[in-house]
Scaffold this motif. Sequence first.
Motif, PDB file in Angstrom:
ATOM      1  N   ASP A  32       0.963  -0.923   0.358  1.00  0.00           N
ATOM      2  CA  ASP A  32       0.073  -0.209  -0.207  1.00  0.00           C
ATOM      3  C   ASP A  32       0.763   1.221  -0.563  1.00  0.00           C
ATOM      4  O   ASP A  32       1.857   1.264   1.019  1.00  0.00           O
ATOM      5  CB  ASP A  32      -0.790  -0.458   1.523  1.00  0.00           C
ATOM      6  CG  ASP A  32      -1.717  -0.855   1.112  1.00  0.00           C
ATOM      7  OD1 ASP A  32      -2.363  -1.506  -0.051  1.00  0.00           O
ATOM      8  OD2 ASP A  32      -2.661  -0.944   2.236  1.00  0.00           O
ATOM      9  N   ALA A  37      -3.653   4.628   0.096  1.00  0.00           N
ATOM     10  CA  ALA A  37      -4.588   4.398   1.611  1.00  0.00           C
ATOM     11  C   ALA A  37      -5.657   5.685   1.546  1.00  0.00           C
ATOM     12  O   ALA A  37      -6.622   5.259   1.972  1.00  0.00           O
ATOM     13  CB  ALA A  37      -3.739   5.249   2.735  1.00  0.00           C
ATOM     14  N   TYR A  66      -2.120   1.284   7.542  1.00  0.00           N
ATOM     15  CA  TYR A  66      -1.039   1.958   6.368  1.00  0.00           C
ATOM     16  C   TYR A  66      -0.497   3.372   7.292  1.00  0.00           C
ATOM     17  O   TYR A  66       0.609   3.107   7.645  1.00  0.00           O
ATOM     18  CB  TYR A  66      -1.629   2.012   5.293  1.00  0.00           C
ATOM     19  CG  TYR A  66      -0.469   3.382   5.234  1.00  0.00           C
ATOM     20  CD1 TYR A  66       0.669   2.472   3.452  1.00  0.00           C
ATOM     21  CD2 TYR A  66      -0.623   4.588   4.474  1.00  0.00           C
ATOM     22  CE1 TYR A  66       1.261   3.475   3.024  1.00  0.00           C
ATOM     23  CE2 TYR A  66       0.076   5.734   4.083  1.00  0.00           C
ATOM     24  CZ  TYR A  66       1.146   5.149   3.204  1.00  0.00           C
ATOM     25  OH  TYR A  66       1.956   5.228   2.282  1.00  0.00           O
TER      26      TYR A  66
END
Length: 350
Positions: A32, A37, A66
């Motif tokens: 990610d 995100a 994240y």
Amino acid sequence: IPDWHNPADWPKWRLLIPRINALMTYLEPASDTQETACILNQSGIFLNNQGQSGQAVPLFQRAADYSARVLGEDHPQAVTDRNNLAVAHRDAGRPDQAVPLLEQALADSSRVLGDDNPETLVCRNNLAVAYQDAGNPSQAVLLLEQALADSTCMLAKDHPQTLAVLNNLAGAYRADQQPDRAIPLLEQALADSTRILGKDHPQSLAALNNLGATYQDSGNPSKAIPLLTKAHSGRSRILGRDHPQTLTSLNNLGTAQKQNGSPARAVPLLKQAVAGRTSVLGENHPHTLDSLRNLADAYRTAGTPERAIPLFQQALAERERIAGEDHPDTLAYRDDLAYTQWAIGNLNQA
């Protein structure tokens, strides 16, 4: 990214969500980025706003993971992401899970951003609503009174966030059995929202709905019905017939018709509310159970208590499982069932 606030962008979101879910399934969380995100967070906000809180939770969880991992747990974005995750739990009908998360989010926001930061005000507002949903409206009132004073001072009286807090404080007064304190606040919220945001803005329609529901609570259904009819019509047109807020207005209109001595009008409205909430929120969501209870009460009021009993039993069993035996709503459901059983017993003896 489409604007989740704007109903005109909602069809775009509905096309994007399956693709976003597929992408997130394909990508490992370790890969990610800040961009993914952000997409997760915005997708979660859209889904939560549409009543799909269960689908929003894993998206918010991944965004929060994240930001905590890459940015650090004290980064402002990490604090915001944890707040969003907690709100989704609350809106999914899990206030007991949401409250400790929101308490931590408020503590973190106060420490990292300061007590006078707008994000801290948002956290305080969200925690108060969770307290109310958990059956503690008096705690909600205290927090929201503070939030309203802070928001008025820091953001101005006419700021949309201040108007939202004003609306929520009135709702807490209503839940705390203080309709006389709620009504003037809602009249002010409706007037200000209509003037600043427009009569068709979701916040204006929320104030209209809540004012009608509070008139109903105060024993004035004849004054509530035209307000709730207008709120339901406006929400149907602006948000859609199946939006959670539209279904709330439908439920409130049905209960007002019942209270006004028209159970025959109430029953089809409440059946529609039960069906809609079951489809959108799920059969065990607290709002669905409230509509089920209201439908049962309409059957009882219409002189068919035998149709009410199984609905009351179903709503009570689920409310006990979800909220616990001592939650105020559970106690109210239990009283409704007992009264209906008593009424049937008296009819059989007559």
